[in-house]
Motif scaffolding. Structure first.
Motif, short mmCIF file in Angstrom:
data_model
loop_
_atom_site.label_atom_id
_atom_site.label_comp_id
_atom_site.label_asym_id
_atom_site.label_seq_id
_atom_site.Cartn_x
_atom_site.Cartn_y
_atom_site.Cartn_z
N THR A 7 0.83 -1.20 0.00
CA THR A 7 0.00 0.00 0.00
C THR A 7 0.86 1.25 0.00
OG1 THR A 7 -1.67 -1.23 1.25
CG2 THR A 7 -1.90 1.17 1.17
N TRP A 8 1.91 1.25 0.82
CA TRP A 8 2.83 2.39 0.82
C TRP A 8 3.49 2.57 -0.54
CZ3 TRP A 8 2.90 6.38 3.73
CH2 TRP A 8 2.59 6.31 5.09
N ILE A 9 3.85 1.46 -1.17
CA ILE A 9 4.47 1.55 -2.50
C ILE A 9 3.50 2.20 -3.49
CG2 ILE A 9 5.30 0.19 -4.47
CD1 ILE A 9 6.42 -1.82 -2.42
N HIS A 10 2.24 1.81 -3.42
CA HIS A 10 1.22 2.39 -4.29
C HIS A 10 1.08 3.90 -4.05
CE1 HIS A 10 -2.61 3.12 -6.27
NE2 HIS A 10 -3.10 3.56 -5.12
N LEU A 11 1.00 4.30 -2.78
CA LEU A 11 0.82 5.71 -2.44
C LEU A 11 2.04 6.54 -2.86
CD1 LEU A 11 -0.78 5.38 1.11
CD2 LEU A 11 -1.93 6.06 -1.01
N LEU A 12 3.22 6.03 -2.58
CA LEU A 12 4.44 6.77 -2.92
C LEU A 12 4.62 6.88 -4.43
CD1 LEU A 12 6.85 5.31 -0.21
CD2 LEU A 12 5.99 7.66 -0.33
N THR A 13 4.29 5.83 -5.14
CA THR A 13 4.39 5.87 -6.60
C THR A 13 3.46 6.93 -7.17
OG1 THR A 13 4.97 3.52 -6.67
CG2 THR A 13 4.18 4.53 -8.72
N ASP A 14 2.25 7.01 -6.61
CA ASP A 14 1.29 8.03 -7.05
C ASP A 14 1.80 9.44 -6.79
OD1 ASP A 14 -0.52 6.34 -8.12
OD2 ASP A 14 -2.00 6.49 -6.52
N HIS A 15 2.66 9.60 -5.79
CA HIS A 15 3.20 10.92 -5.45
C HIS A 15 4.54 11.21 -6.13
CE1 HIS A 15 0.05 10.97 -2.41
NE2 HIS A 15 0.31 12.24 -2.21
N GLY A 16 4.90 10.40 -7.11
CA GLY A 16 6.09 10.70 -7.91
C GLY A 16 7.38 10.08 -7.42
N PHE A 17 7.30 9.01 -6.63
CA PHE A 17 8.50 8.34 -6.13
C PHE A 17 8.74 7.04 -6.89
CE2 PHE A 17 7.46 11.03 -2.55
CZ PHE A 17 8.69 11.38 -2.02
N HIS A 18 10.02 6.73 -7.05
CA HIS A 18 10.41 5.39 -7.48
C HIS A 18 10.77 4.62 -6.23
CE1 HIS A 18 12.30 2.04 -9.49
NE2 HIS A 18 13.39 2.25 -8.77
N VAL A 19 10.09 3.50 -5.98
CA VAL A 19 10.25 2.77 -4.73
C VAL A 19 10.97 1.45 -4.99
CG1 VAL A 19 9.08 1.91 -2.67
CG2 VAL A 19 8.04 3.75 -4.01
N GLU A 20 12.02 1.22 -4.20
CA GLU A 20 12.74 -0.05 -4.27
C GLU A 20 11.89 -1.15 -3.63
OE1 GLU A 20 15.57 -0.51 -5.79
OE2 GLU A 20 15.90 1.61 -6.28
N PRO A 21 12.15 -2.42 -3.95
CA PRO A 21 11.41 -3.51 -3.31
C PRO A 21 11.58 -3.43 -1.79
CG PRO A 21 12.65 -4.34 -5.19
CD PRO A 21 13.10 -2.92 -4.99
N PRO A 22 10.53 -3.76 -1.04
CA PRO A 22 10.60 -3.65 0.42
C PRO A 22 11.60 -4.63 1.02
CG PRO A 22 8.59 -4.77 -0.25
CD PRO A 22 9.22 -4.25 -1.51
N ILE A 23 12.17 -4.21 2.13
CA ILE A 23 13.07 -5.06 2.90
C ILE A 23 12.34 -5.44 4.19
CG2 ILE A 23 15.34 -5.23 4.01
CD1 ILE A 23 16.21 -2.88 2.19
N PHE A 24 12.17 -6.74 4.42
CA PHE A 24 11.43 -7.20 5.60
C PHE A 24 12.41 -7.65 6.68
CE2 PHE A 24 8.33 -7.64 2.21
CZ PHE A 24 7.19 -7.11 2.79
N GLY A 25 12.00 -7.45 7.92
CA GLY A 25 12.83 -7.85 9.05
C GLY A 25 12.05 -7.75 10.34
N GLY A 26 12.79 -7.63 11.42
CA GLY A 26 12.13 -7.49 12.71
C GLY A 26 11.58 -8.79 13.26
N GLY A 27 12.16 -9.93 12.84
CA GLY A 27 11.69 -11.21 13.34
C GLY A 27 10.68 -11.83 12.42
N ASP A 28 10.78 -13.11 12.24
CA ASP A 28 9.86 -13.85 11.38
C ASP A 28 9.54 -15.16 12.08
OD1 ASP A 28 8.44 -15.16 9.45
OD2 ASP A 28 9.76 -14.57 7.80
#
Length: 339
Positions: free
Chosen positions: A277-298
């Motif tokens: 969702t953040w990627i969608h919103l940021l793209t709409d606002h003119g950003f190029h977004v890198e693939p997300p990095i996940f962490g914080g325990g799995d």
């Protein structure tokens, strides 16, 4: 109060109070009423002052200390009364129309205030403030790497004790931070970091357009009201220069809900968004977004072997639990403003 009212009536009857004095006093009180009045009381009293000034009195005083003064004044008053009446009539009509317009506006403002008040949510408890140290978090190294080499000012919104700022400054980044908690930033102040006790949105409102080369968003972005989130996106877009780097860290909705106190979860004005969702919103606002990095325990569970009895049903249940509760706890996004 009864004694005062009786005294006023007595003085009125005796003629001690000149004609018009009470009205003049009322107007003076409205004009110079205490500034402690706020909201509806202040608005309505000011409106009463407008109403009082909307009438123009054509009857001018003709008393005079001179023998012929009163005669001359009455003669002048009678000779121009028709002309003045014509003008005063138009002025009064305009004044009353203006006063009526103010009444309509005030009624509309009060309706809007009532509607906003109905939607107001209780304040979040202190436990809502994330206690994690950004500088020692799993994503700190990724954030520093994304901002290394950035020329220009870099803002860390909700910087906490400034530990991430230390890491950024150490690699030559001109970084500073803001955080609404004065007590939280005391350690950063002692270390000589450039930090201010301000909320992220309020500070970004004051930043000049395209004045930042980098922006790190953490903390309360996880529970912002949709209107606040939209405002934050707009400010981030306009305050970052072209090719400016945005770093956004958030808990996943599943881990936030599982780990958050029930009171905080119920009272929060919003919920964390998924990375997509953040990627969608940021793209709409003119950003190029890198693939997300996940962490914080799995804590996701392993699927059972296909040879296990009822493996399909068990694995379906495991997949559901993993999706809803046990996936990665957090994610980091790095985006570059392109337009």
């Amino acid at each position: 109060m009864a004694d005062i009212d009786a005294e006023v009536r007595r003085r009125r009857a005796s003629g001690d109070l000149p004609a018009g004095l009470e009205q003049e006093l009322d107007e003076l009180f409205l004009e110079f009423s205490p500034v402690g009045l706020h909201g509806k009381a202040r608005l309505r009293e000011t409106l009463a002052l407008v109403d009082g000034g909307a009438y123009v009195d054509l009857a001018v005083p003709v008393e005079s200390d001179k023998a012929a003064g009163s005669y001359v004044k009455r003669l002048i008053s009678k000779s121009i009364s028709w002309y003045m009446g014509f003008i005063v009539h138009q002025i009064v009509r305009f004044a009353w129309a203006t006063s009526r317009m103010f009444h309509v506006v005030v009624d509309h403002i009060e309706d809007l205030e009532a509607a906003v008040e109905e939607q107001r949510t209780p304040a979040l408890p202190a436990s809502a403030v994330p206690a994690a140290d950004p500088g020692s978090a799993w994503w700190a190294g990724e954030a520093v790497q994304a901002l290394t080499g950035v020329r220009g000012r870099v803002l860390h919104a909700e910087c906490g004790d400034g530990s991430l700022l230390d890491a950024l400054v150490a690699v030559g980044v001109d970084a500073y931070g803001v955080d609404p908690g004065e007590a939280v930033i005391e350690a950063a102040v002692v270390r000589g970091l450039d930090v201010r006790a301000e909320s992220s949105l309020d500070h970004l409102e004051l930043v000049a357009e395209e004045a930042l080369s980098g922006l790190v968003l953490t903390g309360s972005i996880q529970w912002l009201h949709p209107n606040q989130r939209q405002r934050l996106l707009t400010l981030a877009t306009t305050r970052l220069a072209l090719e400016g780097v945005l770093v956004l860290q958030s808990a996943t909705p599943e881990s936030w809900l599982a780990a958050t106190d029930h009171t905080v979860a119920d009272l929060a004005p919003g919920r964390p968004l998924h990375a997509e969702t953040w990627i969608h919103l940021l793209t709409d606002h003119g950003f190029h977004v890198e693939p997300p990095i996940f962490g914080g325990g799995d804590g996701r569970l392993d699927r059972v072997a296909a040879s296990t009895a009822d493996a399909a049903a068990i694995n379906a249940a495991i997949d559901t639990v993993n999706t809803l509760l046990l996936g990665p706890g957090e994610f980091l996004l790095v985006a570059v403003r392109e337009r």
